[in-house]
Design a protein around this motif. Structure first.
Motif, PDB file in Angstrom:
ATOM      1  N   UNK A 170      45.246  55.631  33.953  1.00  0.00           N
ATOM      2  CA  UNK A 170      45.023  54.698  35.052  1.00  0.00           C
ATOM      3  C   UNK A 170      44.440  53.385  34.559  1.00  0.00           C
ATOM      4  N   UNK A 171      44.891  52.310  35.219  1.00  0.00           N
ATOM      5  CA  UNK A 171      44.419  50.963  34.926  1.00  0.00           C
ATOM      6  C   UNK A 171      44.027  50.285  36.234  1.00  0.00           C
ATOM      7  N   UNK A 172      43.144  49.297  36.122  1.00  0.00           N
ATOM      8  CA  UNK A 172      42.730  48.489  37.267  1.00  0.00           C
ATOM      9  C   UNK A 172      43.050  47.032  36.954  1.00  0.00           C
ATOM     10  N   UNK A 173      43.763  46.364  37.860  1.00  0.00           N
ATOM     11  CA  UNK A 173      44.130  44.969  37.658  1.00  0.00           C
ATOM     12  C   UNK A 173      43.691  44.154  38.866  1.00  0.00           C
ATOM     13  N   UNK A 174      43.183  42.965  38.610  1.00  0.00           N
ATOM     14  CA  UNK A 174      42.785  42.029  39.657  1.00  0.00           C
ATOM     15  C   UNK A 174      43.960  41.098  39.932  1.00  0.00           C
ATOM     16  N   UNK A 175      44.444  41.075  41.162  1.00  0.00           N
ATOM     17  CA  UNK A 175      45.619  40.265  41.497  1.00  0.00           C
ATOM     18  C   UNK A 175      45.331  38.773  41.482  1.00  0.00           C
ATOM     19  N   UNK A 176      44.055  38.391  41.460  1.00  0.00           N
ATOM     20  CA  UNK A 176      43.695  36.975  41.436  1.00  0.00           C
ATOM     21  C   UNK A 176      43.251  36.524  40.050  1.00  0.00           C
ATOM     22  N   UNK A 177      43.637  37.309  39.025  1.00  0.00           N
ATOM     23  CA  UNK A 177      43.366  36.902  37.659  1.00  0.00           C
ATOM     24  C   UNK A 177      42.006  37.284  37.137  1.00  0.00           C
ATOM     25  N   UNK A 178      41.377  38.252  37.784  1.00  0.00           N
ATOM     26  CA  UNK A 178      40.018  38.612  37.390  1.00  0.00           C
ATOM     27  C   UNK A 178      39.914  39.624  36.284  1.00  0.00           C
ATOM     28  N   UNK A 179      41.046  40.081  35.719  1.00  0.00           N
ATOM     29  CA  UNK A 179      40.942  40.994  34.595  1.00  0.00           C
ATOM     30  C   UNK A 179      41.755  42.252  34.741  1.00  0.00           C
ATOM     31  N   UNK A 180      41.694  43.048  33.666  1.00  0.00           N
ATOM     32  CA  UNK A 180      42.487  44.267  33.557  1.00  0.00           C
ATOM     33  C   UNK A 180      41.717  45.228  32.662  1.00  0.00           C
TER      34      UNK A 180
ATOM     35  N   UNK B 288      42.318  44.071  44.325  1.00  0.00           N
ATOM     36  CA  UNK B 288      42.490  44.844  43.100  1.00  0.00           C
ATOM     37  C   UNK B 288      43.422  46.030  43.350  1.00  0.00           C
ATOM     38  N   UNK B 289      44.216  46.332  42.303  1.00  0.00           N
ATOM     39  CA  UNK B 289      45.185  47.429  42.381  1.00  0.00           C
ATOM     40  C   UNK B 289      44.877  48.426  41.274  1.00  0.00           C
ATOM     41  N   UNK B 290      44.812  49.690  41.650  1.00  0.00           N
ATOM     42  CA  UNK B 290      44.688  50.778  40.688  1.00  0.00           C
ATOM     43  C   UNK B 290      46.069  51.386  40.514  1.00  0.00           C
ATOM     44  N   UNK B 291      46.530  51.530  39.289  1.00  0.00           N
ATOM     45  CA  UNK B 291      47.855  52.094  39.091  1.00  0.00           C
ATOM     46  C   UNK B 291      47.887  53.022  37.886  1.00  0.00           C
ATOM     47  N   UNK B 292      48.819  53.975  37.956  1.00  0.00           N
ATOM     48  CA  UNK B 292      49.103  54.860  36.843  1.00  0.00           C
ATOM     49  C   UNK B 292      50.265  54.261  36.072  1.00  0.00           C
ATOM     50  N   UNK B 293      50.066  54.057  34.764  1.00  0.00           N
ATOM     51  CA  UNK B 293      51.102  53.427  33.966  1.00  0.00           C
ATOM     52  C   UNK B 293      51.112  53.949  32.551  1.00  0.00           C
ATOM     53  N   UNK B 294      52.092  53.465  31.805  1.00  0.00           N
ATOM     54  CA  UNK B 294      52.278  53.942  30.440  1.00  0.00           C
ATOM     55  C   UNK B 294      52.595  52.775  29.527  1.00  0.00           C
ATOM     56  N   UNK B 295      51.893  52.688  28.401  1.00  0.00           N
ATOM     57  CA  UNK B 295      52.192  51.727  27.354  1.00  0.00           C
ATOM     58  C   UNK B 295      53.016  52.409  26.272  1.00  0.00           C
ATOM     59  N   UNK B 296      53.869  51.653  25.552  1.00  0.00           N
ATOM     60  CA  UNK B 296      54.683  52.259  24.496  1.00  0.00           C
ATOM     61  C   UNK B 296      53.820  52.982  23.463  1.00  0.00           C
ATOM     62  N   UNK B 297      54.212  54.219  23.146  1.00  0.00           N
ATOM     63  CA  UNK B 297      53.493  54.990  22.153  1.00  0.00           C
ATOM     64  C   UNK B 297      52.241  55.671  22.660  1.00  0.00           C
TER      65      UNK B 297
END
Length: 698
Positions: A552-562, A538-547
């Protein structure tokens, strides 16, 4: 009569064919055109296959002796661009071999390509014409005597015209006059209303920055005033806009209190706080400003009215001659200087004139007010309809500071570099472990034996490059294009951000055998910082969506969710680096828009405020027991590193990061450390500038 032989115009090597006359490069039916310097470089190498062509020989072939250019940097850029066009690499070359510090060798077989019949016909036609002319020469001989006088007079007229044209064009060639001669950095420079006096902010010979004045007829610069003052703009009425008690932010930018001050002398009058840039209206009466507030940059005019706001950052605002538009540089990610040239009208309508530049520094309106000039790897002009032309090619990094009413231009030549330093338990001192000229560290393995970093500027190529290097100093390995974000705990994977057509793409790259994998972006447009959890999945990252504001978001690199981890307005420690997740993987740290330091539970059970930090304080690492967090302060050289207790909020000094030579060093821009602090690495940004007055640019 024998037909004269012509040198080959076309060569074939590997899957490529090059036309030396047109610069057209073709491969498998696809065609592209090499720009001037890469084409000249290729010709020089292909003409001597298998031979060493020295760097000195190439410099003489590619540039005239009076060219304004950093030859070494420009040659490196030309080589990189040629290799990119040929899909070649320095590590495993197919065409161009590097002989370190000596030169280059073309190692492929270059086979001349016979031109088509249609390309030979002009030579044959010339011969036929010559033969016919010989048979008719007697007939023309009588008439030719009568034409000699006319021809002589005509030739004399043409010759006189040629000399006149030569003299005219010689006066139109760009003329450079160097204004500064110390070693250091020029941050900003402006013409006074007389068009001859220049005021500038610079830091010379390792000293703090200050304001100076200079006239072209007197090369000696004089200090102007005292204290922490930074020049932003000068009105047509002779009034300055300056920053008082300013703090360095990034690149050429400071933040401080805006003040108005008479050029003739007198006490400044404070106007607004937290300002990074300003410019006068054409009548010299009012100011537009850039203000940094709660993690966002905004253009205000009049002061207090927001015309444009961004999660990125803004630099170099300039009023148009008519006063109805403000031009500026719009940068997507702080403090990266990539970005776009844009304008905003007084109703807040913004449009981009030219975007996608890897690095863009400085802009100004043309004398006629119909174009915006800006500096990247060359000086360009763009119209309000988006049409671009090249004004001046220099082959080196430049900054456009100002254009006078008479058309004189203030440019600085900036020798820019980012150095990467490493300290390990077995090293007595920090050592330089930079790879190319712009190594920005973003990760270090748990044992301190691997470094993850990005190469930027020209060495990284378009969109930058991701590299991995062992701490023993062995050659770095290029993993991918893009910007590195973080290294997994087991050292087997690197997270990277790669620019795509509609925003950034998140990739994971194997550091050994394996296949790169692109992860779904779930609507995220930009990625700022990232860290892996201890499970290496799993990767924790700081990101920005338009608008939306960053979070911070958490994403599973093996398809386990976001899932989103924090509220909007909580962001990563920095754009460059950040070991954000605690050693046990249960918590993360972040700052909010009030500059408060928080920790959040990874399981989503909530967060806790720890302490207030300054806007320049950058947390970057947990202590091994998870009871404290390291942070350093950007904008200060040397940089002092502290530990802040999560229980008491008490701060304790840890160490000082001090490059051996601080001249031209702008900032410590990234710091990483092993959990126990026994190994650490940091990158610092150095600019060495020379300021020039340039005449006859059109």
């Amino acid at each position: 009569m024998s037909v004269p032989t012509q040198p080959p115009r076309q060569f074939r090597f590997g899957e490529f064919k090059i036309d030396l006359q047109t610069g057209e490069l073709s491969s498998n039916g696809r065609k592209s055109t090499l720009s001037e310097k890469p084409l000249q470089l290729l010709v020089a190498l292909v003409e001597r296959p298998g031979e060493l062509v020295t760097r000195e020989e190439l410099k003489k072939k590619l540039w005239n002796s009076d060219t304004f250019v950093d030859f070494d940097l420009s040659l490196n850029k030309a080589v990189n661009r040629l290799r990119e066009a040929l899909q070649d690499s320095a590590e495993q070359p197919r065409f161009i071999e590097t002989l370190p510090r000596r030169g280059y060798r073309f190692i492929a077989e270059a086979v001349p390509v016979e031109p088509a019949l249609s390309e030979k016909q002009p030579v044959l036609r010339d011969q036929a014409i010559a033969t016919t002319a010989a048979t008719e020469s007697v007939t023309r001989r009588v008439r030719s005597s009568n034409s000699i006088i006319v021809a002589t007079l005509l030739a004399a007229g043409i010759l006189a015209g040629a000399f006149a044209a030569r003299k005219f064009w010689a006066t139109r060639e760009p003329r450079f006059q160097q204004l500064t001669f110390h070693r250091g950095t020029v941050f900003s420079a402006r013409f006074a209303p007389d068009g001859h006096t220049v005021l500038y902010t610079a830091a010379w010979d390792g000293n703090a920055s200050g304001m100076f004045t200079n006239r072209s007829e007197f090369p000696e610069s004089r200090p102007l005033g005292s204290g922490k003052v930074h020049i932003l703009a000068i009105s047509r009425l002779g009034e300055m806009a300056v920053l008082l008690e300013r703090t360095f932010i990034a690149h050429r930018q400071f933040m401080g209190t805006l003040a108005r001050a008479p050029l003739s002398g007198g006490a400044p009058r404070e106007v607004a706080e937290d300002v990074t840039d300003a410019d006068w209206t054409p009548d010299g009466d009012k100011l537009a400003i850039v203000r940094a507030s709660r993690g966002r940059y905004r253009i205000e005019f009049p002061i207090g009215k927001v015309l444009y706001e961004t999660n990125g950052w803004i630099s170099d605002i300039r009023f148009s001659k008519s006063g109805d538009l403000i031009a500026f540089l719009d940068h997507q990610v702080f403090p990266d200087d990539s970005g776009a040239v844009a304008v905003v009208d007084l109703r807040g309508n913004k449009r981009v004139l030219s975007g996608g530049w890897n690095s863009v520094e400085g802009l100004a309106w043309s004398v006629d007010g119909n174009q915006v000039w800006f500096a990247t790897d060359a000086l360009y002009a763009v119209t309000l309809s988006g049409k671009i032309r090249t004004v001046l090619r220099t082959g080196t990094d430049i900054t456009l500071h100002d254009i006078s009413a008479a058309g004189a231009v203030l440019l600085s030549e900036d020798n820019k570099g980012i150095s990467m330093m490493l300290s390990t338990p077995d090293s007595k001192t920090e050592r330089d472990i930079s790879w190319l000229k712009s190594s920005v560290v973003t990760g270090i393995s748990q044992d301190g034996k691997l470094l993850l970093f990005s190469e930027q500027y020209a060495g990284g190529g378009p969109g930058y490059s991701v590299y991995l290097r062992k701490a023993d100093g062995s050659d770095a390995v290029r993993l991918s294009k893009g910007s590195s974000l973080g290294l997994s705990r087991d050292g087997k994977w690197a997270a990277a951000s790669v620019a795509g057509s509609s925003g950034d793409e998140l990739w994971i790259l194997p550091t050994g055998p394996g296949t790169p994998k692109r992860l779904p972006n779930f609507g995220v447009q930009y990625y700022y910082a990232a860290d892996w959890l201890p499970d290496n999945k799993r990767i924790l990252f700081s990101g920005e969506m338009p608008g939306h504001k960053p979070c911070f978001y958490l994403v599973d690199t093996e398809g386990g969710g976001f899932r989103r981890m924090t509220a909007e307005g909580t962001y990563g420690a920095a754009s460059w680096s950040g070991n954000i997740v605690s050693p046990d993987g249960r918590r993360l740290f972040a700052k909010d828009l009030n500059q408060d330091l928080w920790t959040y539970a990874v399981d989503g059970s909530g967060g806790r405020r720890i302490t207030h930090l300054a806007s320049a304080d950058i947390p970057f690492q947990w202590t091994p027991d998870g009871r404290a967090i390291y942070f350093y302060r950007q904008g200060q050289v040397p940089a002092r590193v502290y530990r802040v207790s999560l229980v008491s909020g008490k701060r304790e000094f840890w160490k000082e990061l001090r490059p051996a030579d601080t001249t031209g060093v702008l900032d410590i821009i990234a710091v990483v450390s092993t959990p126990d602090g026994s190994s650490y690495a940091y990158s610092f940004d150095r600019w060495l500038s020379d300021l020039y007055l340039v005449q006859n640019l059109k």
